[in-house]
Design a protein around this motif. Structure first.
Motif, short mmCIF file in Angstrom:
data_model
loop_
_atom_site.label_atom_id
_atom_site.label_comp_id
_atom_site.label_asym_id
_atom_site.label_seq_id
_atom_site.Cartn_x
_atom_site.Cartn_y
_atom_site.Cartn_z
N LEU A 194 0.80 -1.24 -0.09
CA LEU A 194 0.00 -0.10 -0.14
C LEU A 194 0.66 1.12 0.03
CD1 LEU A 194 -2.72 1.20 0.17
CD2 LEU A 194 -2.44 1.20 2.81
N LEU A 195 1.82 1.15 0.78
CA LEU A 195 2.77 2.41 0.87
C LEU A 195 3.97 2.52 -0.08
CD1 LEU A 195 2.85 2.30 4.89
CD2 LEU A 195 1.50 3.70 3.37
N GLY A 196 4.28 1.43 -0.86
CA GLY A 196 5.23 1.45 -1.99
C GLY A 196 6.66 1.50 -1.25
N ASN A 197 6.67 0.40 -0.45
CA ASN A 197 7.95 0.49 0.34
C ASN A 197 9.04 -0.44 -0.57
OD1 ASN A 197 10.37 0.23 1.87
ND2 ASN A 197 9.02 -0.47 3.91
N PHE A 198 10.18 0.33 -0.82
CA PHE A 198 11.28 -0.52 -1.81
C PHE A 198 12.53 -1.00 -0.85
CE2 PHE A 198 12.45 4.14 -1.80
CZ PHE A 198 13.76 3.94 -1.44
N ASP A 199 12.37 -0.85 0.16
CA ASP A 199 13.53 -1.08 1.06
C ASP A 199 13.15 -2.12 2.44
OD1 ASP A 199 16.37 -1.06 1.10
OD2 ASP A 199 16.43 0.37 2.37
N ARG A 200 12.38 -2.98 2.41
CA ARG A 200 11.96 -4.06 3.66
C ARG A 200 12.99 -4.93 3.53
NH1 ARG A 200 10.21 -1.86 7.72
NH2 ARG A 200 8.24 -1.32 6.87
N HIS A 201 14.17 -4.79 3.76
CA HIS A 201 15.23 -5.73 3.49
C HIS A 201 15.23 -6.49 5.06
CE1 HIS A 201 17.78 -3.15 5.80
NE2 HIS A 201 17.55 -2.26 4.97
N ASN A 202 16.29 -7.60 5.27
CA ASN A 202 16.39 -8.05 6.48
C ASN A 202 16.84 -7.54 7.78
OD1 ASN A 202 15.35 -10.30 4.93
ND2 ASN A 202 17.31 -11.30 4.73
N GLY A 203 17.54 -6.30 7.41
CA GLY A 203 17.91 -5.41 8.35
C GLY A 203 17.23 -4.55 9.08
N ASN A 204 15.84 -4.39 8.27
CA ASN A 204 14.97 -3.23 9.04
C ASN A 204 13.52 -3.84 9.65
OD1 ASN A 204 13.75 -3.49 6.50
ND2 ASN A 204 14.32 -1.83 5.94
N TRP A 205 13.46 -4.99 10.06
CA TRP A 205 12.64 -5.58 10.87
C TRP A 205 13.19 -6.76 11.73
CZ3 TRP A 205 9.94 -10.37 10.64
CH2 TRP A 205 10.65 -11.39 9.57
N GLY A 206 12.56 -7.03 12.85
CA GLY A 206 13.26 -7.98 13.80
C GLY A 206 12.16 -8.41 14.87
N PHE A 207 13.11 -8.80 15.92
CA PHE A 207 12.65 -8.98 17.27
C PHE A 207 13.02 -8.41 18.34
CE2 PHE A 207 13.26 -12.33 14.06
CZ PHE A 207 12.13 -13.19 14.22
N LEU A 208 12.52 -8.38 19.23
CA LEU A 208 12.91 -7.77 20.71
C LEU A 208 13.12 -8.98 21.67
CD1 LEU A 208 10.68 -4.94 21.56
CD2 LEU A 208 12.97 -4.49 20.69
N ILE A 209 14.35 -9.11 22.20
CA ILE A 209 14.93 -10.19 23.15
C ILE A 209 15.10 -9.93 24.68
CG2 ILE A 209 16.68 -11.94 23.41
CD1 ILE A 209 15.26 -12.38 20.58
#
Length: 296
Positions: A155-170
């Motif tokens: 919906l937002l046209g994101n071109f850069d959702r790679h593996n370094g900008n989402w994740g987990f809280l430990i």
């Protein structure tokens, strides 16, 4: 509602942030820690790819994620005075409270020792395998989160959702893990577009369609090529992705989203019209056709 002047906020030293676009510092505001994201410095050579709107993209996209029921970082728009100049900044609330540590998916992916590819690899089949095999959070819940995020990024046209900008809280004390709020959304909503480009897109249907059907693409690859959102959704080959579309699309109230954008501080009338038009067009030209195809 107007923005906030962060200039006199107490600096928090000892916190550092990575990322490619713009400088980042930590400050305290109303008793909480925030990361201030500054727009990138102007290039010596004129270029359309200036990312001058990345702070707006960050705030608008993060808030829309929240409006659609997906946990995302809390953001505020404000200003910061530096060297006699006023910079518009996006303040991102620090969600690593109580000693929780952020691990991006790249790091988690590297723990899947029998994976054929490293943490940075964005081939979809490899990502899916890693989501299944990681042992930090429930794999089914994690896949739901991944695909929900993918639909909103569409919906937002994101071109850069790679593996370094989402994740987990430990949480090492409690020996627990949870999915981190969605963060780093500055690559949504064509952040490179200056006023000339915005005007062109609003005036020319072909220019608008080019930025919907052809680019931006997803950062995720399938069969070695970056995914084109429209083509991918219309094929409907991934059941879990289509399930996410069925979950997310009914939550999209375009009039509420447009009303939110109308109240975002610092935007020009052109920028407001552009963001409203662009999001509505992506809804009508990508998500709705794919949604309707499921029901045919």
């Amino acid at each position: 509602m107007g923005g906030i002047d962060f200039t006199d906020c107490r600096r928090i030293f000892g916190k550092a942030y990575n990322g490619a676009n713009g400088k980042k510092i930590a400050v305290e505001y109303n008793g909480d820690a925030y990361m201030l994201k500054f727009p990138p410095s102007a290039e010596k050579k004129p270029t359309a790819l200036s990312y001058t709107n990345s702070c707006f993209s960050e705030h608008i996209a993060s808030t829309i994620f929240q409006m659609l029921g997906i946990c995302a970082q809390e953001t505020l728009l404000g200003t910061f005075q530096i060297s006699g100049k006023t910079k518009i900044v996006c303040a991102c609330k620090d969600f690593t409270e109580d000693g929780k540590i952020l691990y991006d998916f790249c790091s988690i992916k590297n723990t899947v020792i029998d994976s054929e590819h490293g943490g940075t690899g964005t081939e979809l089949s490899d990502i899916m395998e890693s989501l299944e095999k990681q042992q930090f959070v429930n794999p089914e819940k994690l896949k739901e989160h991944f695909w929900d995020m993918f639909i909103v990024d569409t919906l937002l046209g994101n071109f850069d959702r790679h593996n370094g900008n989402w994740g987990f809280l430990i949480d090492n004390k409690r020996q627990s893990a949870e999915t981190a709020p969605v963060f780093d959304c500055g690559s949504c909503l064509l952040p490179q577009a200056d006023e000339n480009i915005m005007n062109t897109i609003l005036r020319d249907e072909d220019e608008l369609n080019a930025r919907i059907f052809h680019f931006p693409t997803s950062a995720i690859h399938e069969h070695g090529r970056k995914i084109r959102y429209y083509d991918f959704l219309m094929k409907g080959e991934h059941t879990e992705c289509m399930d996410a579309l069925l979950r997310i699309l009914p939550r999209v109230d375009i009039e509420k989203l447009k009303a939110f954008i109308a109240g975002v501080p610092y935007l020009s009338s052109l920028q407001r019209e552009f963001y409203q038009t662009y999001i509505e067009a992506r809804l009508e030209k990508i998500l709705l056709p794919a949604y309707k195809k499921i029901h045919c």
